[in-house]
Write a protein that holds these residues in place. Structure first.
Motif, PDB file in Angstrom:
ATOM      1  N   PRO A   1      46.753  39.941  38.595  1.00  7.57           N
ATOM      2  CA  PRO A   1      45.651  40.893  39.185  1.00  7.57           C
ATOM      3  C   PRO A   1      46.235  41.720  40.502  1.00  7.57           C
ATOM      4  CG  PRO A   1      44.785  38.649  39.665  1.00  7.57           C
ATOM      5  CD  PRO A   1      46.016  38.527  38.878  1.00  7.57           C
ATOM      6  N   ARG A   2      45.879  42.921  40.629  1.00 13.88           N
ATOM      7  CA  ARG A   2      46.071  43.371  41.752  1.00 13.88           C
ATOM      8  C   ARG A   2      45.230  42.839  42.952  1.00 13.88           C
ATOM      9  NH1 ARG A   2      46.161  49.722  39.896  1.00 13.88           N
ATOM     10  NH2 ARG A   2      47.912  49.770  38.533  1.00 13.88           N
ATOM     11  N   LYS A   3      45.517  42.930  44.175  1.00 13.50           N
ATOM     12  CA  LYS A   3      44.909  42.544  45.213  1.00 13.50           C
ATOM     13  C   LYS A   3      43.358  43.204  45.184  1.00 13.50           C
ATOM     14  CE  LYS A   3      45.048  41.944  50.287  1.00 13.50           C
ATOM     15  NZ  LYS A   3      45.729  42.092  51.394  1.00 13.50           N
ATOM     16  N   GLY A   4      42.508  42.296  45.107  1.00 17.01           N
ATOM     17  CA  GLY A   4      40.959  42.638  45.346  1.00 17.01           C
ATOM     18  C   GLY A   4      40.399  42.879  44.092  1.00 17.01           C
ATOM     19  N   GLN A   5      41.107  42.516  43.041  1.00 17.39           N
ATOM     20  CA  GLN A   5      40.802  42.877  41.644  1.00 17.39           C
ATOM     21  C   GLN A   5      40.502  41.822  40.792  1.00 17.39           C
ATOM     22  OE1 GLN A   5      43.340  45.650  39.711  1.00 17.39           O
ATOM     23  NE2 GLN A   5      41.854  47.556  40.701  1.00 17.39           N
ATOM     24  N   ARG A   6      39.495  41.652  39.637  1.00 18.06           N
ATOM     25  CA  ARG A   6      39.671  40.431  38.950  1.00 18.06           C
ATOM     26  C   ARG A   6      40.845  40.423  38.026  1.00 18.06           C
ATOM     27  NH1 ARG A   6      33.410  40.547  36.475  1.00 18.06           N
ATOM     28  NH2 ARG A   6      32.448  40.126  38.269  1.00 18.06           N
ATOM     29  N   PRO A   7      41.431  39.189  37.704  1.00 17.92           N
ATOM     30  CA  PRO A   7      42.278  39.083  36.582  1.00 17.92           C
ATOM     31  C   PRO A   7      42.046  39.998  35.179  1.00 17.92           C
ATOM     32  CG  PRO A   7      41.919  37.139  37.468  1.00 17.92           C
ATOM     33  CD  PRO A   7      40.709  37.990  37.734  1.00 17.92           C
ATOM     34  N   ASP A   8      42.962  40.640  34.677  1.00 14.31           N
ATOM     35  CA  ASP A   8      42.982  41.459  33.254  1.00 14.31           C
ATOM     36  C   ASP A   8      42.798  40.608  32.231  1.00 14.31           C
ATOM     37  OD1 ASP A   8      42.383  43.893  32.220  1.00 14.31           O
ATOM     38  OD2 ASP A   8      44.548  44.479  31.859  1.00 14.31           O
ATOM     39  N   ARG A   9      41.802  40.827  31.434  1.00 12.06           N
ATOM     40  CA  ARG A   9      41.704  40.252  30.144  1.00 12.06           C
ATOM     41  C   ARG A   9      43.000  40.342  29.221  1.00 12.06           C
ATOM     42  NH1 ARG A   9      37.811  42.574  27.842  1.00 12.06           N
ATOM     43  NH2 ARG A   9      35.946  41.273  28.399  1.00 12.06           N
ATOM     44  N   PRO A  10      43.635  39.493  28.689  1.00  6.73           N
ATOM     45  CA  PRO A  10      45.158  39.744  27.932  1.00  6.73           C
ATOM     46  C   PRO A  10      44.936  40.102  26.698  1.00  6.73           C
ATOM     47  CG  PRO A  10      44.325  37.191  27.911  1.00  6.73           C
ATOM     48  CD  PRO A  10      43.429  37.898  28.812  1.00  6.73           C
ATOM     49  N   VAL A  11      46.023  41.111  26.284  1.00  4.71           N
ATOM     50  CA  VAL A  11      45.948  41.368  24.912  1.00  4.71           C
ATOM     51  C   VAL A  11      46.076  40.634  23.931  1.00  4.71           C
ATOM     52  CG1 VAL A  11      47.496  43.071  23.391  1.00  4.71           C
ATOM     53  CG2 VAL A  11      46.684  43.815  25.628  1.00  4.71           C
TER      54      VAL A  11
END
Length: 358
Positions: free
Chosen positions: A264-274
């Motif tokens: 994830p980018r700083k300050g963001q939640r982890p992205d759901r994987p494809v």
């Protein structure tokens, strides 16, 4: 936002690079268009299955003309399709040789109703790393790169493809428009609706309904003739339905491939994987190898006295078989290209079967 065009796609093209490009080129531009008219909430309402109309219940939407209102509806629909896919992130990465076999297949057979309701995953995104050549309605050369599939109820509200109330599938095609040097000079998005027939149907009949109902983006310059528009939509509809029918087969050549979670980018939640499913990566090479054998035979056997049958390829096609008590059940088999050598012998690759209750 500054336009990214023209640009060259970095080789080799992968499913992940195409997905990221779709977001950057297609979705970001659509979001900017919607923000300009304060219509992002309208797009989110569509994605949730709402029926809000721009300029009516949404008092903040700026619609100075009917053409702009229609344009906002189309853009909001495209944006909603993308976010509907984000809920599942199912991706079908289609092998290029299988893609071509499906694009070329004979579609004259009558199919039993209910076939498309057997789509194995909700709201998938088809990715075409090989790019299928097409001719845009304005005559520009294009390459189909992606196909989103979502559901639509009888009242035209959006839903999941797995929703029992889904009456149609919406197919949203995204294409690169390219120049003679292979640069991507624009991106084209077309969304059509395919009826989920519970009675027997043909692909031809489905395409005729698409041609009858389609509305073009009103703000874009339109120099195309009726024949050009028809040919473009017909090619897209044939291509999309052929791929849907293939993955609806219970023996389709598909397998899940693990994809790592992106940091994830700083300050963001982890992205759901494809959730990536490779489609045709076993049968595609088999079709390609058989085609090469047949083409070699064509080059070496021409004009020989012993030759009784010219080496040739029979197109892939769908065929319905009756079975069960009283032959009341039907199953649809996808027959891949059949390669016939100079002795009349058939070189077969494995077909797929769809069990359907009529």
């Amino acid at each position: 936002m500054t336009s990214p065009f023209p640009f060259k796609r970095q080789l080799p093209i992968t499913a992940t690079s195409l997905i990221e490009s779709l977001r950057r080129v297609q979705i970001d531009a659509t979001e900017e268009h919607l923000r300009r008219f304060a219509a992002l909430d309208y797009a989110k309402t569509i994605e949730r299955g709402g029926v809000l109309k721009p300029g009516q219940e949404a008092k903040d939407i700026k619609v100075p003309s009917q053409q702009i209102a229609q344009s906002i509806q189309i853009s909001a629909g495209d944006y909603a399709v993308y976010w509907k896919w984000q809920k599942t992130k199912i991706v079908y990465d289609v092998e290029p040789t299988l893609m071509q076999a499906l694009a070329d297949m004979d579609t004259s057979d009558v199919l039993p109703g209910g076939v498309l309701r057997q789509l194995p995953h909700p709201n998938p995104l088809f990715i075409f790393t090989g790019g299928h050549p097409t001719v845009h309605k304005d005559g520009a050369s294009g390459l189909i790169r992606a196909l989103y599939v979502t559901g639509q109820r009888a009242d035209k509200t959006m839903c999941d493809t797995s929703d029992p109330d889904a009456a149609q599938f919406q197919l949203t095609f995204v294409s690169d428009l390219v120049n003679d040097d292979g640069d991507v000079v624009d991106s084209d998005s077309v969304r059509i609706s395919i009826e989920l027939a519970d009675h027997s149907f043909t692909i031809r009949r489905a395409i005729e309904q698409v041609l009858k109902d389609y509305a073009w983006e009103p703000l874009l310059a339109d120099r195309a003739s009726d024949d050009q528009k028809r040919n473009y939509l017909e090619a897209l509809a044939h291509f999309g339905v052929a791929h849907l029918l293939y993955v609806c087969s219970d023996k389709a050549d598909t397998h899940r491939q693990a994809v790592g979670r992106r940091p994830p980018r700083k300050g963001q939640r982890p992205d759901r994987p494809v959730k990536l499913h490779k489609v045709g990566w076993n049968i595609g090479p088999a079709i390609k190898a058989a085609r090469e054998v047949t083409e070699q035979a064509q080059r070496t056997s021409g004009g020989t006295a012993q030759r009784t049958v010219a080496p040739h390829i029979r197109k892939a096609h769908l065929h319905t078989f009756k079975h069960g008590p009283g032959r009341r059940l039907a199953k649809v088999k996808w027959l891949p290209p059949i390669f016939v050598n100079s002795k009349g012998e058939q070189v077969m690759t494995d077909g797929t079967i769809v069990p359907v209750t009529q």
